[in-house]
Enzyme design. Structure first.
Site, PDB file in Angstrom:
ATOM      1  N   LEU A  13      32.580 -16.352 -30.159  1.00  0.00           N
ATOM      2  CA  LEU A  13      31.878 -15.329 -30.945  1.00  0.00           C
ATOM      3  C   LEU A  13      32.824 -14.255 -31.445  1.00  0.00           C
ATOM      4  O   LEU A  13      32.692 -13.763 -32.565  1.00  0.00           O
ATOM      5  CB  LEU A  13      30.800 -14.651 -30.098  1.00  0.00           C
ATOM      6  N   ASP A  50      44.611  -8.757 -19.321  1.00  0.00           N
ATOM      7  CA  ASP A  50      43.549  -8.973 -18.343  1.00  0.00           C
ATOM      8  C   ASP A  50      42.810  -7.653 -18.097  1.00  0.00           C
ATOM      9  O   ASP A  50      43.404  -6.673 -17.638  1.00  0.00           O
ATOM     10  CB  ASP A  50      44.219  -9.473 -17.048  1.00  0.00           C
ATOM     11  N   SER A  74      31.934 -17.288 -20.125  1.00  0.00           N
ATOM     12  CA  SER A  74      30.711 -17.405 -20.922  1.00  0.00           C
ATOM     13  C   SER A  74      29.906 -18.666 -20.611  1.00  0.00           C
ATOM     14  O   SER A  74      28.966 -18.994 -21.337  1.00  0.00           O
ATOM     15  CB  SER A  74      31.065 -17.376 -22.411  1.00  0.00           C
ATOM     16  N   HIS A 112      20.861 -16.765 -20.239  1.00  0.00           N
ATOM     17  CA  HIS A 112      20.902 -17.427 -18.934  1.00  0.00           C
ATOM     18  C   HIS A 112      20.550 -16.475 -17.789  1.00  0.00           C
ATOM     19  O   HIS A 112      20.387 -16.907 -16.651  1.00  0.00           O
ATOM     20  CB  HIS A 112      22.237 -18.140 -18.745  1.00  0.00           C
ATOM     21  N   TYR A 135      26.547 -17.683 -13.498  1.00  0.00           N
ATOM     22  CA  TYR A 135      26.873 -17.028 -14.772  1.00  0.00           C
ATOM     23  C   TYR A 135      25.718 -16.111 -15.210  1.00  0.00           C
ATOM     24  O   TYR A 135      25.918 -14.924 -15.498  1.00  0.00           O
ATOM     25  CB  TYR A 135      27.177 -18.104 -15.831  1.00  0.00           C
ATOM     26  N   ARG A 173      16.159 -27.166 -28.804  1.00  0.00           N
ATOM     27  CA  ARG A 173      16.153 -25.862 -28.106  1.00  0.00           C
ATOM     28  C   ARG A 173      16.552 -24.729 -29.049  1.00  0.00           C
ATOM     29  O   ARG A 173      16.023 -23.618 -28.967  1.00  0.00           O
ATOM     30  CB  ARG A 173      17.099 -25.938 -26.899  1.00  0.00           C
TER      31      ARG A 173
HETATM   32  C1  15L Z   1      25.475 -18.754 -23.422  1.00  0.00           C
HETATM   33  O1  15L Z   1      25.348 -17.731 -22.745  1.00  0.00           O
HETATM   34  C2  15L Z   1      26.785 -19.426 -23.569  1.00  0.00           C
HETATM   35  O2  15L Z   1      27.847 -18.504 -23.581  1.00  0.00           O
HETATM   36  C3  15L Z   1      26.846 -20.344 -24.781  1.00  0.00           C
HETATM   37  O3  15L Z   1      27.963 -21.196 -24.611  1.00  0.00           O
HETATM   38  C4  15L Z   1      25.562 -21.167 -24.936  1.00  0.00           C
HETATM   39  O4  15L Z   1      25.416 -22.045 -23.853  1.00  0.00           O
HETATM   40  C5  15L Z   1      24.372 -20.247 -25.006  1.00  0.00           C
HETATM   41  O5  15L Z   1      24.341 -19.374 -23.892  1.00  0.00           O
HETATM   42  C6  15L Z   1      23.062 -21.028 -25.041  1.00  0.00           C
HETATM   43  O6  15L Z   1      22.251 -20.888 -24.133  1.00  0.00           O
HETATM   44  O7  15L Z   1      22.863 -21.768 -26.007  1.00  0.00           O
END
Ligand code: 15L
Length: 274
Positions: A13, A50, A74, A112, A135, A173
């Site tokens: 992104l 970092d 991510s 997520h 995550y 989705r």
């Molecule tokens: C996210 O949080 C991820 O960073 C990305 O790679 C996708 O998996 C996205 O969600 C998603 O749910 O499509």
């Protein structure tokens, strides 16, 4: 003109945001991780390092008005990596914001953080968080951290629960989760110019006909999406669904099946989850 810092500028992104903002003439500082960024234009303000190192954070935030914090892990990864990148480094970033008087941070949260909701539910912004893995859990923690830094230190945060931010939707989705790039850039513009935000969590999603997420309550940001994944629905629904039955039942999609040990893994996609 406000000075904007973008962390994670070398990521999926970040790459999109960086080049779009440079084209618009934004006063931008782009930060990559360990791999140095190659300037895209003469004299571009770039850096890398970092973010768990306070000296790197100082370099990132010096003279900055708004930080767009897209750095971090991510996807689902082993817990120690998530703790280093998404928990420890985030504390360093917010502590750096205190040192440098940065007024506002746009924090890349994620869908997520709520991935364990069934696809049959429509969610409002104040829903209980239901992470679908470590995550997602790190994003739930990040949102609470952002809340605390507003409450205790007056640093504003916009936590954007990003759906699927890809150029165009490609699977069923995405008809609900798609966050188009045009809407993303409009969203970030609003994050820079909107006044009196305080703390806000908001769904990072386009105006999808089949969206699962309702942004009522976040009107003060002025985010008005115009893209809708429905334009691709016929094409997408004519093809195969890459998700297994479990991934089709929950909003988090494929992340749900990682380390899932309930015995209903193979239940039909139409089964209502609770
Ligand atoms: C996210 O949080 C991820 O960073 C990305 O790679 C996708 O998996 C996205 O969600 C998603 O749910 O499509």
């Amino acid at each position: 003109m406000k000075k904007i810092a973008l962390s994670g500028a070398g990521g999926q992104l970040g790459t999109v945001v960086r080049s779009a903002m440079l084209k618009r003439g934004v006063a931008l500082r782009s930060a990559g991780g360990m791999k140095p960024l190659v300037p895209l234009v003469d004299g571009e303000d770039v850096m890398n390092g970092d973010l768990s190192d306070p000296a790197v954070v100082d370099r990132l935030l010096d003279g900055v008005d708004v930080l767009i914090h897209f750095a971090g892990t991510s996807v689902e990864r082993p817990l120690p990596e998530i703790i280093d990148n998404n928990l420890r480094a985030l504390v360093e970033v917010y502590e750096g914001a205190r040192r440098h008087g940065v007024r506002r941070i746009v924090f890349a949260s994620s869908n997520h953080a709520i991935g364990m909701y069934p696809v049959t539910e429509k969610l409002s912004l104040d829903c209980e968080l239901r992470p679908d893995g470590f995550y997602g859990l790190s994003k739930a923690w990040g949102e609470s951290l952002a809340r605390m830094y507003w409450d205790k230190h007056g640093i504003e945060s916009i936590c954007v629960r990003i759906g699927s931010c890809v150029e165009r939707p490609t699977e069923p989705r995405h008809l609900s989760t798609w966050f188009g790039h045009q809407d993303l850039m409009h969203f970030l513009d609003r994050c820079v110019v909107a006044e009196n935000i305080g703390f806000m969590a908001i769904w990072g999603v386009s105006a999808n006909t089949r969206s699962w997420w309702d942004n009522s309550g976040a009107e003060r940001l002025g985010y008005q999406p115009t893209q809708d994944a429905e334009a691709w629905a016929t094409e997408i629904l004519a093809g195969p669904n890459p998700l297994d039955a479990l991934g089709q039942r929950f909003q988090g999609g494929s992340f749900v099946g990682l380390s899932y040990t309930r015995d209903d893994r193979d239940a039909p996609a139409s089964l209502q989850a609770s």
